[in-house]
Design a protein around this motif. Sequence first.
Motif, short mmCIF file in Angstrom:
data_model
loop_
_atom_site.label_atom_id
_atom_site.label_comp_id
_atom_site.label_asym_id
_atom_site.label_seq_id
_atom_site.Cartn_x
_atom_site.Cartn_y
_atom_site.Cartn_z
N ALA A 56 0.85 -1.20 0.00
CA ALA A 56 0.00 0.00 0.00
C ALA A 56 0.88 1.25 0.00
O ALA A 56 0.62 2.22 -0.71
N MET A 57 1.96 1.18 0.76
CA MET A 57 2.87 2.33 0.83
C MET A 57 3.53 2.58 -0.53
O MET A 57 3.57 3.71 -1.02
N VAL A 58 3.99 1.49 -1.17
CA VAL A 58 4.69 1.63 -2.45
C VAL A 58 3.73 2.08 -3.55
O VAL A 58 4.08 2.88 -4.41
N ARG A 59 2.48 1.60 -3.48
CA ARG A 59 1.56 1.98 -4.56
C ARG A 59 0.99 3.39 -4.34
O ARG A 59 0.33 3.95 -5.18
N GLY A 60 1.30 4.01 -3.18
CA GLY A 60 0.98 5.44 -3.05
C GLY A 60 -0.16 5.77 -2.10
O GLY A 60 -0.75 6.83 -2.20
N ALA A 61 -0.47 4.84 -1.19
CA ALA A 61 -1.54 5.14 -0.21
C ALA A 61 -0.90 5.80 1.01
O ALA A 61 -0.84 5.21 2.09
N ASN A 62 -0.41 7.03 0.81
CA ASN A 62 0.42 7.64 1.85
C ASN A 62 -0.08 8.99 2.36
O ASN A 62 0.61 9.65 3.14
N GLN A 63 -1.25 9.40 1.91
CA GLN A 63 -1.76 10.69 2.38
C GLN A 63 -2.88 10.47 3.39
O GLN A 63 -3.27 9.34 3.65
N TYR A 64 -3.34 11.57 3.96
CA TYR A 64 -4.48 11.47 4.87
C TYR A 64 -5.56 10.59 4.25
O TYR A 64 -5.80 10.67 3.04
N CYS A 65 -6.20 9.83 5.07
CA CYS A 65 -7.36 9.10 4.57
C CYS A 65 -8.62 9.69 5.18
O CYS A 65 -8.55 10.66 5.94
N ARG A 66 -9.73 9.08 4.87
CA ARG A 66 -11.00 9.50 5.47
C ARG A 66 -10.86 9.49 6.98
O ARG A 66 -10.29 8.55 7.54
N SER A 67 -11.38 10.49 7.65
CA SER A 67 -11.11 10.63 9.08
C SER A 67 -11.50 9.39 9.87
O SER A 67 -10.79 8.97 10.79
N PHE A 68 -12.63 8.75 9.50
CA PHE A 68 -13.05 7.60 10.31
C PHE A 68 -12.52 6.28 9.80
O PHE A 68 -12.89 5.22 10.31
N GLY A 69 -11.58 6.32 8.85
CA GLY A 69 -10.91 5.09 8.43
C GLY A 69 -11.15 4.77 6.97
O GLY A 69 -12.18 5.12 6.39
N ILE A 70 -10.18 4.07 6.34
CA ILE A 70 -10.33 3.74 4.91
C ILE A 70 -11.52 2.77 4.76
O ILE A 70 -11.77 1.94 5.66
N PRO A 71 -12.24 2.87 3.65
CA PRO A 71 -13.42 2.02 3.48
C PRO A 71 -13.12 0.52 3.65
O PRO A 71 -13.89 -0.20 4.29
N ASP A 72 -11.98 0.06 3.13
CA ASP A 72 -11.67 -1.37 3.24
C ASP A 72 -11.51 -1.81 4.69
O ASP A 72 -11.89 -2.92 5.05
N LEU A 73 -10.92 -0.97 5.53
CA LEU A 73 -10.72 -1.37 6.93
C LEU A 73 -12.06 -1.32 7.69
O LEU A 73 -12.36 -2.22 8.46
N CYS A 74 -12.84 -0.28 7.47
CA CYS A 74 -14.16 -0.23 8.14
C CYS A 74 -14.97 -1.47 7.76
O CYS A 74 -15.61 -2.09 8.62
N ALA A 75 -14.91 -1.84 6.47
CA ALA A 75 -15.66 -3.02 6.02
C ALA A 75 -15.11 -4.29 6.67
O ALA A 75 -15.87 -5.18 7.08
N ALA A 76 -13.78 -4.37 6.77
CA ALA A 76 -13.16 -5.57 7.36
C ALA A 76 -13.51 -5.69 8.85
O ALA A 76 -13.70 -6.80 9.37
N ILE A 77 -13.60 -4.56 9.54
CA ILE A 77 -13.96 -4.59 10.97
C ILE A 77 -15.41 -5.08 11.10
O ILE A 77 -15.72 -5.94 11.94
N ALA A 78 -16.29 -4.54 10.26
CA ALA A 78 -17.70 -4.99 10.30
C ALA A 78 -17.78 -6.49 10.00
O ALA A 78 -18.48 -7.24 10.69
N GLN A 79 -17.03 -6.92 9.00
CA GLN A 79 -17.02 -8.34 8.62
C GLN A 79 -16.48 -9.21 9.76
O GLN A 79 -16.99 -10.31 10.03
N HIS A 80 -15.48 -8.73 10.46
CA HIS A 80 -14.90 -9.45 11.61
C HIS A 80 -15.95 -9.63 12.71
O HIS A 80 -16.07 -10.70 13.31
N GLN A 81 -16.74 -8.59 12.97
CA GLN A 81 -17.76 -8.71 14.03
C GLN A 81 -18.83 -9.72 13.61
O GLN A 81 -19.31 -10.51 14.42
N ARG A 82 -19.17 -9.73 12.34
CA ARG A 82 -20.14 -10.70 11.82
C ARG A 82 -19.59 -12.13 11.94
O ARG A 82 -20.26 -13.03 12.42
N ARG A 83 -18.34 -12.30 11.55
CA ARG A 83 -17.75 -13.64 11.52
C ARG A 83 -17.59 -14.22 12.93
O ARG A 83 -17.90 -15.38 13.16
#
Length: 393
Positions: A56-83
């Motif tokens: 992620a760092m090499v491909r350029g995901a290095n600036q501020y992200c959405r304040s409450f978290g990148i969409p993929d991580l928010c989704a993964a957290i929700a998925q973790h609670q479901r699982r």
Amino acid sequence: MASLRTPHLTAKLQGFGTTIFSEMTALAVAHDAVNLGQGAPDFDGPDWIKQAAAEAMVRGANQYCRSFGIPDLCAAIAQHQRRFYDWGVDPETEVTVTAGATEAIFATLLALLDVGDEIVFFEPYYDSYMAAAAAAGARPRTVPLEGPKAPLDVEALRRAITPKTRALLLNTPHNPLGKVFSRDELAAVAEVCREYDLVAITDEVYEHLTFGPPHVPLATLPGMAERTITISSAGKTFSLTGWKIGWAIAPPALSRAVRTAHQFITFCNGTPLQHGIAKALAADDDYFAAFVAGYRKRRDVLCGALADLDMDVLEPDGTYFVCADIRPLGFDDGYAFCRRLPAEVGVAAIPCAAFYEHPERGRHLVRFGFCKRDATLDEGIARLRENLPKMKP
Ligand code: PMP
Ligand code: GLN
């Protein structure tokens, strides 16, 4: 807590001094001691997680992200609670990614507590709770917990509640005692929260480290999702404590309050690391099984060794810590014991009194961590065996 006045520091934060973790780690470094004090693994999480963050760092995901978290991580957290808990969470409105659980706790208390409000939590407690309550200007009321196996005293909990109580903060699995709250105990806590209309805040950073009783999120009990802020972190589960990726899960109105505070504490954090943890949370069942199995083995090794050395061991049902009563060794002051241990024995540990509002209650207890490679733990145990008998009270 330091007793001397710290210049420049506000009245609210006077007395907090340097944390016990920093103090004991500095002693460990100074004496080249095996550090069984601060809860940081001496091994890294899996390479595939590190690679995901590096990519992620090499491909350029290095600036501020959405304040409450990148969409993929928010989704993964929700998925973790479901699982793991069969619990449905909306990733867009109910999840806030923070700089570790520490920031989630701080943001939550700043968001929810007005000056003069009261918050109830259990003693012993993780050290940041007291400081976060103080920063908010809130008054803490603590309820004693006796040990990993002792049942929760629900009447004592009720007695701690006053008309000013706004929230209850519960840590399960519990640091430092290693207590895992049972479903029945959580049901009693839930009843109290509903009866007194309290917001429940839970610290579940050791959710994947239980050795028998299962971890139950308080939010999954009837009527609790709507009034609970569930805090966790990737640090322990993936042995990446330095990444400081944590989160708070709460219904939309509570999430909005937490997000308001979070915006102005960090705004957002570690964009590429968030990408790594988004992948990590989808680890297969074998990862989680091996993780617990390794820790169960290390718990048994360390508990056995401390018992052989004549300490009274409070065997934990969860976390990577064990507390031991040092009175059978002839010592009765954990602070004095832990301040001598690195130089005289070559091992560092944490005096449990640091986790008490009433330090005398935890004076005789010392916490040892087993988040270490087998070789490190073996070396620590060997030093305790050889040198502890020579350390005179
Ligand atoms: N809560 C508890 C009970 C902890 O033990 C810790 C630290 N190990 C934290 C919160 C802080 O977690 P983080 O490193 O994610 O901020
Ligand atoms: N949570 C870790 C512990 O209990 C310490 C983290 C820190 O140093 N702030 O040992």
